[in-house]
Design a protein around this motif. Structure first.
Motif, PDB file in Angstrom:
ATOM      1  N   SER A 193      10.027  26.202 -28.039  1.00 14.74           N
ATOM      2  CA  SER A 193      10.597  26.822 -26.753  1.00 14.74           C
ATOM      3  C   SER A 193       9.504  26.915 -25.551  1.00 14.74           C
ATOM      4  O   SER A 193       9.534  26.705 -24.598  1.00 14.74           O
ATOM      5  N   ALA A 194       8.091  27.479 -26.232  1.00 17.63           N
ATOM      6  CA  ALA A 194       6.993  27.441 -25.353  1.00 17.63           C
ATOM      7  C   ALA A 194       6.642  26.316 -24.816  1.00 17.63           C
ATOM      8  O   ALA A 194       6.407  26.141 -23.544  1.00 17.63           O
ATOM      9  N   ALA A 195       6.695  25.307 -25.499  1.00 13.22           N
ATOM     10  CA  ALA A 195       6.522  23.766 -25.421  1.00 13.22           C
ATOM     11  C   ALA A 195       7.352  23.409 -24.017  1.00 13.22           C
ATOM     12  O   ALA A 195       7.098  22.712 -23.150  1.00 13.22           O
ATOM     13  N   LYS A 196       8.724  23.573 -24.358  1.00 12.58           N
ATOM     14  CA  LYS A 196       9.729  23.257 -23.594  1.00 12.58           C
ATOM     15  C   LYS A 196       9.535  23.958 -21.907  1.00 12.58           C
ATOM     16  O   LYS A 196       9.588  23.018 -21.125  1.00 12.58           O
TER      17      LYS A 196
ATOM     18  N   SER B 196       6.640  19.707 -30.705  1.00 11.40           N
ATOM     19  CA  SER B 196       6.895  18.693 -29.783  1.00 11.40           C
ATOM     20  C   SER B 196       8.176  18.414 -29.367  1.00 11.40           C
ATOM     21  O   SER B 196       8.601  17.584 -28.154  1.00 11.40           O
ATOM     22  N   PHE B 197       9.007  18.818 -30.193  1.00  9.12           N
ATOM     23  CA  PHE B 197      10.715  18.490 -30.114  1.00  9.12           C
ATOM     24  C   PHE B 197      11.256  19.108 -28.716  1.00  9.12           C
ATOM     25  O   PHE B 197      11.780  18.714 -27.937  1.00  9.12           O
ATOM     26  N   GLY B 198      10.661  20.423 -28.525  1.00  8.04           N
ATOM     27  CA  GLY B 198      11.024  21.202 -27.112  1.00  8.04           C
ATOM     28  C   GLY B 198      10.273  20.596 -26.049  1.00  8.04           C
ATOM     29  O   GLY B 198      10.919  20.199 -25.064  1.00  8.04           O
TER      30      GLY B 198
ATOM     31  N   PHE C  63       4.954  10.692 -23.539  1.00  9.12           N
ATOM     32  CA  PHE C  63       4.360  10.159 -24.496  1.00  9.12           C
ATOM     33  C   PHE C  63       4.130  10.833 -25.705  1.00  9.12           C
ATOM     34  O   PHE C  63       4.230  12.185 -25.637  1.00  9.12           O
ATOM     35  N   GLY C  64       4.374  10.225 -26.835  1.00 10.19           N
ATOM     36  CA  GLY C  64       4.065  10.848 -28.066  1.00 10.19           C
ATOM     37  C   GLY C  64       2.444  11.119 -28.528  1.00 10.19           C
ATOM     38  O   GLY C  64       1.644  10.497 -27.959  1.00 10.19           O
ATOM     39  N   MET C  65       2.055  11.904 -29.376  1.00 10.34           N
ATOM     40  CA  MET C  65       0.907  12.043 -29.871  1.00 10.34           C
ATOM     41  C   MET C  65       0.837  12.282 -31.303  1.00 10.34           C
ATOM     42  O   MET C  65       1.556  12.829 -32.026  1.00 10.34           O
ATOM     43  N   ASN C  66      -0.311  12.074 -32.086  1.00 12.99           N
ATOM     44  CA  ASN C  66      -0.656  12.533 -33.253  1.00 12.99           C
ATOM     45  C   ASN C  66       0.118  11.327 -34.070  1.00 12.99           C
ATOM     46  O   ASN C  66      -0.562  10.659 -35.168  1.00 12.99           O
ATOM     47  N   ARG C  67       1.564  11.330 -34.191  1.00 14.69           N
ATOM     48  CA  ARG C  67       2.284  10.632 -35.034  1.00 14.69           C
ATOM     49  C   ARG C  67       2.694   9.349 -34.241  1.00 14.69           C
ATOM     50  O   ARG C  67       2.915   9.779 -32.933  1.00 14.69           O
ATOM     51  N   ASP C  68       3.170   8.286 -34.675  1.00 13.57           N
ATOM     52  CA  ASP C  68       4.081   7.273 -34.031  1.00 13.57           C
ATOM     53  C   ASP C  68       5.470   8.185 -33.580  1.00 13.57           C
ATOM     54  O   ASP C  68       6.228   7.893 -34.546  1.00 13.57           O
ATOM     55  N   GLN C  69       5.611   8.680 -32.658  1.00 15.17           N
ATOM     56  CA  GLN C  69       6.817   9.433 -32.255  1.00 15.17           C
ATOM     57  C   GLN C  69       7.796   8.693 -31.643  1.00 15.17           C
ATOM     58  O   GLN C  69       8.911   9.193 -31.237  1.00 15.17           O
ATOM     59  N   ASN C  70       7.514   7.335 -31.332  1.00 13.16           N
ATOM     60  CA  ASN C  70       8.659   6.524 -30.400  1.00 13.16           C
ATOM     61  C   ASN C  70       9.952   6.361 -31.043  1.00 13.16           C
ATOM     62  O   ASN C  70      10.697   6.709 -30.360  1.00 13.16           O
TER      63      ASN C  70
END
Lengths: 348, 346
Positions: A201-204, A226-228, A246-253
């Motif tokens: 929620s903070a990220a969102k 990152s989901f938020g 953009f995703g980061m760390n893992r392939d979040q595509n």
């Protein structure tokens, strides 16, 4: 004392169990195991689908590919770091990964105490003969993502949402910003650290705030939060604005294929396997290990589901930059945190 | 004697009951209960070094915060704020250790310990004042002060107290003079554990052998009755319990830094101040029994590490089993009270 008979029963039960346990203990094979033993310490759950999960996958990969015995412990406080390093070293483990800069102090102490054991610290800062920092140059992949972002942004404003402001996270943002500006020099860059890797929620909220300030392309450096972050971008798109993430760390595509242009990926399992192999071959130690584009430890992966969002000519420029980084002709900005070797006697 | 021994037996019986439930769960989860418990015992008691360096080191912060909670609860002061007082103490100790321009352990150690105790007491003084002056319930205020302390620590290690390089969110290592010496050679056990034992004995003597201790227990038994008796006022006793409790919890934080971690960072405590409540209640608020229950919890936590390393049990399971132990303890404790015909409340 007037205790009911249950007390005695329970005590007897405990005693029986303890005896059984003692006998079991004798069956455990003694030291000097024939197969090398490799251990991993993480300071978070390996179910995070991110930083810790990657390390755990790496450990399993080492077990499967090299046939080593592997073990993992999740530790909560630095007092436990020392304890876990010591326990593994005492139990005959020859290679121990501490997955995070926070393990550096404890690894240095254990390294002095157990010269025959090799300690690897992901993001560590003080190399010694048997303490090896593993330096993930995710900034190189993040730079390429930045170039893509610079080509994608219509508004000329990009945003970055981070978790805790540590050098490795900061470094990916410094590089991302440089990548954006290499393509679009007049772009404005927003940066927020929420202080929490795991709070969606903070990220969102942070992402939504940047979108309100006009940013239309966002990148993160978060863990489970990152989901938020992706949700905020998704909602902006549903509200009719052309926003991308953009995703980061893992392939979040595949995590949010509808909003992600590409991911700056860190291939932790491959790097762990590489490190364990070098250890087996006796070539590990003394210096920090570089884990960047050149050795396939990081990569920028465009999202196949959003082909065409990054213009082809931008993709060509990105590939050029990629080759230049590999050839050592282009140095990507980073945050330097490697220390010279310790002169201080390590604390007992 | 009875009062000291009963909690010990309570702990043992609860452990046995928990083992049975945990064994069933572990078997369901595909782990061999025998191997898991063997790992637990080996991790906590396998060698003298494991006992001293792992179990007792882990027990030390629980011992001190457990004593802090036990003393407060004895006076019917519901101090849920040991976690915050611990952070306040750690911060004060680190600040003095780093900023004090003196390098003699004979000066630095007492100065840092005093600073930590004072900071812990100060942190407890706020809810104490709110309780005695305004009648604000201390359960809420002490709890909220925890968050203030944790965030203050976060801010300080990113700002004024951050390592000079300014890279990581942690303080510099404290100077050698500020570190607690080892209690036993070649172990990680430090002087802080002995300090905890000394405080436990002192508290026990105070509570059972002095008029002040009697007043504190009287107020704890019934503050109204104590006031009505006209012999003394409850206010000063409440203050004393608050401040002493805070001071001991403050020491817990600094002792952890001075004895084990040698620097302050975010997340110093995995919730010792809260576990301390279970430690104190399990000991029925008896300071001497707190020594035992703290070691039981320390052993459980050290054994938990070995369960992960040697038996491959995930951390969440380990914590689940720890929680089972607490539940089992409360159940057994309660049933004994009932069976013993009500039992005493202390």
């Amino acid at each position: 004392m007037n205790h009911p008979p249950t007390t005695a029963t329970l005590l007897a039960l405990l005693a029986t169990l303890a005896c059984n346990v003692d006998r079991k203990q004798d069956d455990v094979p003694a030291t000097d195991p024939p197969t090398p033993h490799v251990a991993l310490l993480t300071s978070g759950p390996v179910s995070d689908a991110g930083w810790h999960a990657g390390a755990y996958e790496g450990l399993q990969l080492i077990g499967d590919s090299l046939g080593f015995e592997v073990s993992h412990q999740q530790t909560r406080t630095p007092a436990e770091f020392d304890e876990a390093f010591i326990s593994y070293a005492e139990d005959g483990y020859g290679l121990i990964f501490g997955h995070g800069f926070e393990y550096q102090d404890a690894a240095s102490r254990a390294g002095e105490q157990y010269p025959d054991v090799t300690f690897v610290v992901s993001g560590g800062s003080r190399p010694s003969a048997n303490v090896v920092p593993l330096l993930f140059h995710l900034n190189e992949a993040s730079y390429l993502a930045g170039m893509a972002a610079g080509a994608v942004t219509a508004a000329g404003i990009v945003g970055m949402v981070g978790g805790v402001e540590i050098p490795t996270a900061k470094g990916t943002f410094v590089a991302f910003e440089a990548g954006v500006k290499a393509v679009r020099a007049d772009a404005a860059v927003l940066e927020t650290f929420t202080g929490d890797w795991y709070d969606p929620s903070a990220a969102k909220e942070a992402a939504a705030a940047q979108l309100r300030q006009g940013a239309d392309v966002l990148i993160h450096n978060l863990d489970a939060a990152s989901f938020g972050f992706f949700q905020a971008v998704r909602e902006a798109r549903e509200g009719g604005s052309e926003a991308w993430a953009f995703g980061m760390n893992r392939d979040q595509n595949d995590v949010a294929p509808d909003v992600i242009v590409g991911s700056a990926v860190i291939n932790i399992p491959a790097m762990f396997l590489r490190t364990a192999t070098a250890w087996r071959d006796g070539t590990l130690g003394g210096v920090a290990e570089y884990a960047g584009l050149r050795v396939g430890a990081v990569e920028f992966v465009p999202n196949p589901a959003q082909e065409g969002v990054i213009p082809p000519e931008a993709l060509a420029r990105i590939d050029e930059a990629r080759q230049a980084i590999i050839a050592g002709e282009l140095e990507v900005p980073r945050i330097e945190y490697l220390e010279p070797e310790d002169d201080d006697p390590p604390s007992p | 004697m009875n009062r000291t021994l009963t909690p010990v037996l309570t702990a043992t019986a609860a452990l046995a009951a928990t083992l049975a439930v945990a064994a069933a769960l572990l078997a369901l989860g595909g782990h061999s209960p025998g191997a898991v418990f063997a790992a637990l015992l080996r991790g906590a008691f396998g060698t003298w070094d494991r006992f001293f360096s792992f179990t007792l080191v882990r027990a030390t912060p629980l011992l001190l915060t457990g004593l802090a909670v036990a003393l407060a609860f004895k006076a019917r002061v519901w101090n849920i704020g040991a976690e915050g007082q611990l952070h306040a103490g750690a911060l004060a100790g680190v600040a003095v250790a780093i900023l004090l321009p003196v390098h003699s352990p004979l000066l630095v150690l007492p100065a840092t310990l005093a600073a930590a105790a004072a900071a812990g007491a100060l942190w407890a003084a706020v809810p104490a004042a709110m309780k005695t002056r305004m009648g604000v319930g201390e359960v809420i205020t002490t709890l909220l002060m925890n968050f203030v302390a944790v965030f203050l620590a976060q801010f300080l290690v990113q700002g004024p107290l951050q390592e000079p390089r300014g890279v990581f969110n942690q303080t510099d290592e404290i100077p050698l003079a500020a570190r607690l010496p080892a209690l036993l050679p070649d172990t990680r056990l430090h002087l802080g554990f002995l300090l905890g034992i000394v405080i436990a004995v002192a508290l026990w003597l105070y509570l059972t052998r002095t008029p002040g201790g009697f007043r504190l227990r009287a107020v704890g038994a019934s503050p109204r009755a104590a006031e009505v008796s006209g012999r003394f006022r409850a206010g000063p006793v409440v203050w004393l319990a608050f401040l002493t409790s805070g001071a001991i919890a403050g020491l817990a934080g600094w002792i952890q830094v001075a004895g084990v971690t040698h620097r302050m960072y975010e997340g110093l405590s995995p919730g010792w101040g809260y576990t301390a409540i279970a430690v104190a209640l399990l000991a029925r608020l008896n300071p001497l029994a707190v020594v035992v229950t703290a070691i039981v919890f320390g052993a459980l936590s050290a054994g938990g590490g070995a369960m992960q390393r040697e038996a491959g049990v995930p951390e969440v399971w380990v914590r689940g089993i720890e929680a089972l132990v607490i539940l089992a303890v409360l159940t057994v404790d309660r049933s004994w009270q009932v069976l013993a015909g009500g039992g005493s409340r202390d």
